[in-house]
Design an enzyme around this catalytic site. Structure first.
Site, PDB file in Angstrom:
ATOM      1  N   ASP A  67       0.814  -1.218   0.000  1.00 42.40           N
ATOM      2  CA  ASP A  67       0.000   0.000   0.000  1.00 42.40           C
ATOM      3  C   ASP A  67       0.848   1.269   0.000  1.00 42.40           C
ATOM      4  O   ASP A  67       2.071   1.218   0.155  1.00 42.40           O
ATOM      5  CB  ASP A  67      -0.975  -0.010   1.197  1.00 42.40           C
ATOM      6  N   ASN A 136      -8.253  -2.894  13.952  1.00 38.26           N
ATOM      7  CA  ASN A 136      -9.613  -3.255  13.537  1.00 38.26           C
ATOM      8  C   ASN A 136      -9.611  -4.449  12.576  1.00 38.26           C
ATOM      9  O   ASN A 136     -10.605  -4.707  11.921  1.00 38.26           O
ATOM     10  CB  ASN A 136     -10.319  -2.053  12.900  1.00 38.26           C
ATOM     11  N   HIS A 138      -7.657  -4.803   9.894  1.00 41.00           N
ATOM     12  CA  HIS A 138      -7.335  -4.530   8.488  1.00 41.00           C
ATOM     13  C   HIS A 138      -5.987  -5.138   8.104  1.00 41.00           C
ATOM     14  O   HIS A 138      -5.102  -5.322   8.941  1.00 41.00           O
ATOM     15  CB  HIS A 138      -7.425  -3.038   8.148  1.00 41.00           C
ATOM     16  N   GLU A 143      -9.866  -1.975   4.812  1.00 45.56           N
ATOM     17  CA  GLU A 143     -10.584  -1.659   6.044  1.00 45.56           C
ATOM     18  C   GLU A 143     -11.850  -2.515   6.149  1.00 45.56           C
ATOM     19  O   GLU A 143     -12.340  -3.033   5.141  1.00 45.56           O
ATOM     20  CB  GLU A 143     -10.986  -0.173   6.019  1.00 45.56           C
TER      21      GLU A 143
END
Ligand code: GLP
Length: 244
Positions: A67, A136, A138, A143
């Site tokens: 990313d 979370n 990810h 996400e």
């Protein structure tokens, strides 16, 4: 799935560097899928040390990163390009022309996503994909959402991720709101996945990813569908994991 429970961050990094090194020995012209974040830094340090001592040779490998922040040019000090140069690329004998990341400054986001997917296709996907995990759940910047993503895409980062990233930026308004990321399908195409997790704030995410259902609400849970996942975590991060 193989699970390595290590005592602490150093133990996790040592184990991860050994696996990365084994991949390079097994296939010197491999494609390494790489991750940023604080978790893999120790592994990169140890791998760089291995290169300095003549134990590891990166000269025939290629790398693809997961990313990059949208809007940050490759020479921006906060970009993932810069992070990778600092922690690995400048310290080992990787060929710079074969170290790939999404271009955060690309003028046409759709074209940039297509370019990165075509590149991944041309390389045949990573032989080994290194991953960290967000609080979370990810992976990359995939996400939690209603559906698993496929190819490279542009995402709006969640509040939890913005807060986690805040520590790397001087001012809150400097934290990029959007990013390019490989999709879940890109990640699942890797020959092997090396997921690293350290610290108690990752324990819940690791537990949900591997003990719970496969759901896009916890993107890392997609890894349950991959036949060759290696989870290397320290005691704190694996504290809630029930899977043996
Ligand atoms: C960012 C990166 C992820 C990384 C995650 C966790 O969101 N895009 O690839 O896994 O942070 O980072 P850290 O290792 O610093 O906890």
């Amino acid at each position: 799935m193989r699970i390595f429970r290590e005592k602490d961050y150093d133990g996790m990094s040592r184990r991860a560097a050994d696996i990365l090194g084994a991949q390079l020995l097994m296939k010197p012209d491999c494609v390494l899928g790489l991750a940023t974040g604080s978790t893999p830094v120790g592994m990169y340090d140890l791998a760089s040390g291995g290169y300095s001592r003549g134990e590891l040779d990166f000269s025939r490998a290629a790398t693809v990163n997961l990313d990059e922040y949208k809007g940050l040019a490759p020479d921006d000090p906060q970009s993932y390009h810069r992070f990778m140069r600092e922690h690995l690329f400048s310290r080992v004998n990787l060929c710079p022309e074969r170290c790939y990341l999404p271009d955060g400054a690309a003028p046409d986001p759709d074209a940039e996503c297509r370019r990165y997917d075509a590149l991944l296709d041309a390389l045949g996907g990573p032989d080994l994909q290194v991953l960290g995990i967000g609080r979370n759940g990810h992976i990359g910047f995939n996400e939690p959402s209603d559906a698993f993503s496929c190819g490279t895409h542009c995402v709006r980062l969640t509040q939890s991720t913005l807060e986690a990233n805040r520590r790397f930026f001087a001012r809150e308004e400097d934290v990029p709101r959007m990013a390019y990321t490989m999709g879940i399908r890109n990640i699942l195409r890797a020959g092997a996945v090396l997921l690293l997790a350290s610290g108690g704030d990752k324990a819940e995410a690791v537990h949900l990813a591997f003990d719970g259902p496969v759901t896009p609400r916890v993107p890392a849970s997609a890894l349950q569908l991959h036949p060759n996942v290696i989870l290397v975590g320290d005691e704190a991060a694996l504290r809630l994991l029930q899977r043996k």
